[in-house]
Design an enzyme around this catalytic site. Structure first.
Site, mmCIF file in Angstrom:
data_model
loop_
_atom_site.group_PDB
_atom_site.id
_atom_site.type_symbol
_atom_site.label_atom_id
_atom_site.label_comp_id
_atom_site.label_asym_id
_atom_site.label_seq_id
_atom_site.Cartn_x
_atom_site.Cartn_y
_atom_site.Cartn_z
ATOM 1 C CB SER A 36 -0.893 0.001 1.245
ATOM 2 O OG SER A 36 -1.465 1.279 1.417
ATOM 3 C CE LYS A 90 -16.792 -3.929 -10.305
ATOM 4 N NZ LYS A 90 -17.167 -2.611 -9.663
HETATM 5 P P1 NAP Z 1 -10.475 2.962 -3.424
HETATM 6 O O1 NAP Z 1 -11.229 3.131 -2.152
HETATM 7 O O2 NAP Z 1 -10.093 4.181 -4.190
HETATM 8 O O3 NAP Z 1 -9.198 2.101 -3.077
HETATM 9 C C1 NAP Z 1 -8.286 1.704 -4.055
HETATM 10 C C2 NAP Z 1 -6.913 1.570 -3.405
HETATM 11 O O4 NAP Z 1 -5.981 1.197 -4.411
HETATM 12 C C3 NAP Z 1 -6.413 2.874 -2.823
HETATM 13 O O5 NAP Z 1 -6.784 3.007 -1.467
HETATM 14 C C4 NAP Z 1 -4.926 2.721 -2.986
HETATM 15 O O6 NAP Z 1 -4.487 1.991 -1.895
HETATM 16 C C5 NAP Z 1 -4.716 1.818 -4.173
HETATM 17 N N1 NAP Z 1 -4.251 2.527 -5.372
HETATM 18 C C6 NAP Z 1 -3.185 2.180 -6.111
HETATM 19 N N2 NAP Z 1 -3.040 3.005 -7.144
HETATM 20 C C7 NAP Z 1 -4.033 3.889 -7.080
HETATM 21 C C8 NAP Z 1 -4.382 5.015 -7.859
HETATM 22 N N3 NAP Z 1 -3.671 5.370 -8.957
HETATM 23 N N4 NAP Z 1 -5.473 5.722 -7.503
HETATM 24 C C9 NAP Z 1 -6.183 5.389 -6.410
HETATM 25 N N5 NAP Z 1 -5.887 4.318 -5.623
HETATM 26 C C10 NAP Z 1 -4.802 3.590 -5.952
HETATM 27 O O7 NAP Z 1 -11.248 2.032 -4.440
HETATM 28 P P2 NAP Z 1 -12.191 0.801 -4.096
HETATM 29 O O8 NAP Z 1 -13.598 1.286 -3.980
HETATM 30 O O9 NAP Z 1 -11.632 0.005 -3.004
HETATM 31 O O10 NAP Z 1 -12.127 0.027 -5.494
HETATM 32 C C11 NAP Z 1 -11.008 -0.747 -5.887
HETATM 33 C C12 NAP Z 1 -11.491 -1.796 -6.862
HETATM 34 O O11 NAP Z 1 -12.480 -2.594 -6.202
HETATM 35 C C13 NAP Z 1 -12.166 -1.196 -8.104
HETATM 36 O O12 NAP Z 1 -11.856 -1.966 -9.236
HETATM 37 C C14 NAP Z 1 -13.665 -1.313 -7.784
HETATM 38 O O13 NAP Z 1 -14.466 -1.454 -8.939
HETATM 39 C C15 NAP Z 1 -13.679 -2.585 -6.952
HETATM 40 N N6 NAP Z 1 -14.830 -2.676 -6.045
HETATM 41 C C16 NAP Z 1 -15.193 -1.621 -5.257
HETATM 42 C C17 NAP Z 1 -16.327 -1.727 -4.456
HETATM 43 C C18 NAP Z 1 -16.799 -0.612 -3.552
HETATM 44 O O14 NAP Z 1 -17.938 -0.685 -3.063
HETATM 45 N N7 NAP Z 1 -16.005 0.406 -3.259
HETATM 46 C C19 NAP Z 1 -17.082 -2.899 -4.481
HETATM 47 C C20 NAP Z 1 -16.644 -3.972 -5.242
HETATM 48 C C21 NAP Z 1 -15.527 -3.847 -6.039
HETATM 49 P P3 NAP Z 1 -3.116 2.311 -1.205
HETATM 50 O O15 NAP Z 1 -3.214 3.718 -0.724
HETATM 51 O O16 NAP Z 1 -3.129 1.272 -0.144
HETATM 52 O O17 NAP Z 1 -2.042 2.129 -2.223
#
Ligand code: NAP
Length: 310
Positions: A36, A90
């Protein structure tokens, strides 16, 4: 059973809400390291990126990628090159062809690649598939409407190229659609509403058809406040099959049949462990292909600027 050590990459919303608890409940896998940029988990070794994690943790057998789709290819490629099994959130990538390349690499290395579709693990999806198996499909309507400010505060990547915009949730509906229908679907046309200050759509209407000509209409909208809507309605020559609540609820001819709690991610990790044990991969790109085709065919209209308070 010996639990395989797994490294998780991207400690964001879905990793914390779903992956960590699901992993803790999966006997065949053991969370052993985190990569991370910003976050750490108490008691676990943490690394700033996947390269550092792979180099420092030779015992890791598998990697789970919970990062945004843009950039996931490089992470998956590095993990496969380093001989680790890979599970993808996904959508499995930013493009169809990059995931096909990963599938070829995994096959060449004898590794498991699991492109997950969590909504397919919702409680009522398999029963809907079973009920539709012998049916003639007359019409399908998808309404997937939610409040982006509630579900995606501060997530810039969803608005950038490759982030999919409203197709980020919409692809969940398409993953269910392509699981439950007894015949393939292809896209005909699409209308995307793109905020004038953003790169990705906030709303979309997609017209599709089944192979035998039944219309499939999807409406995705991120501007819905109040009650949220995640419904798929299938008219057939027999009973009408309706999935609500993102696949958690099944209604057959108006009568509730299944309502069950969410175990989507536990089922995904159990399947990942089973795929590794069997030496198999699972990479179904049908939902991503439909999204890609919708973008290819789309009429784009500009709409109000979107400002994220998140
Ligand atoms: P998020 O909250 O933005 O988290 C993504 C994590 O990925 C960030 O916290 C960051 O973690 C890391 N990261 C690495 N490169 C990044 C970049 N360029 N920009 C932003 N983050 C980056 O997103 P999320 O909602 O967890 O979604 C991640 C994936 O899961 C997506 O493909 C989404 O479609 C899927 N998903 C999301 C949900 C939902 O409800 N949110 C549900 C099912 C699936 P570090 O700071 O630890 O590096």
């Amino acid at each position: 059973m010996t639990a395989l050590p797994l490294g998780l990459v991207g400690l964001g919303t879905i990793a914390r809400n779903q992956h960590l608890p699901a992993l803790a409940a999966t006997p065949g896998l053991r969370l052993a390291a985190i990569a991370s940029r910003n976050a750490a988990e108490p008691g676990l070794p943490s690394y700033p990126d996947i390269g550092a994690m792979l180099a420092a943790e030779p015992a890791l057998r598998a990697v789970s990628l919970c990062t945004p789709p843009q950039g996931r290819f490089d992470q998956a490629f590095a993990a496969l090159e380093a001989g680790r099994h890979v599970m993808l959130e996904k959508p499995p990538g930013a493009t169809v062809s990059e995931v096909q390349a990963l599938a070829r690499l995994a096959a060449a290395r004898g590794l498991t690649l699991f492109a997950t579709w969590h909504s397919r693990e919702a409680a009522a999806v398999e029963e809907a598939r079973r009920l539709l198996a012998g049916a003639t499909i007359r019409r399908v309507e998808i309404d997937w409407m939610e409040d982006v400010r509630h579900w995606h505060p501060g997530q810039e990547w969803i608005w950038q190229p490759g982030g999919l915009g409203v197709f980020d949730p919409g692809i969940n509906a398409l993953s269910i659609l392509t699981r439950i229908l007894p015949e393939p679907v292809h896209a005909l046309s699409a209308r995307l509403e793109v905020p004038e200050n953003r790169q990705a759509p906030i709303a979309a209407a997609v017209a599709m058809t089944t192979a035998s000509g039944a219309p499939v209409a999807a409406r995705f909208d991120w501007r819905q406040t109040g009650p949220q809507t995640w419904d798929i309605r299938v008219a057939t020559d027999g009973p009408e099959i309706v999935l609500r609540d993102g696949g958690a609820t099944l209604v057959v001819d108006g009568a509730p049949r299944i309502t069950a709690e969410d175990h989507e991610y536990r089922r995904l990790y159990a399947r990942f462990a089973a795929l590794i044990a069997a030496g198999e991969s699972e990479v179904d790109l049908a939902p991503l292909q439909l999204v890609a085709d919708a973008f290819l065919m789309a009429e784009r209209v500009a709409t109000d600027a979107f400002h994220d308070p998140g």
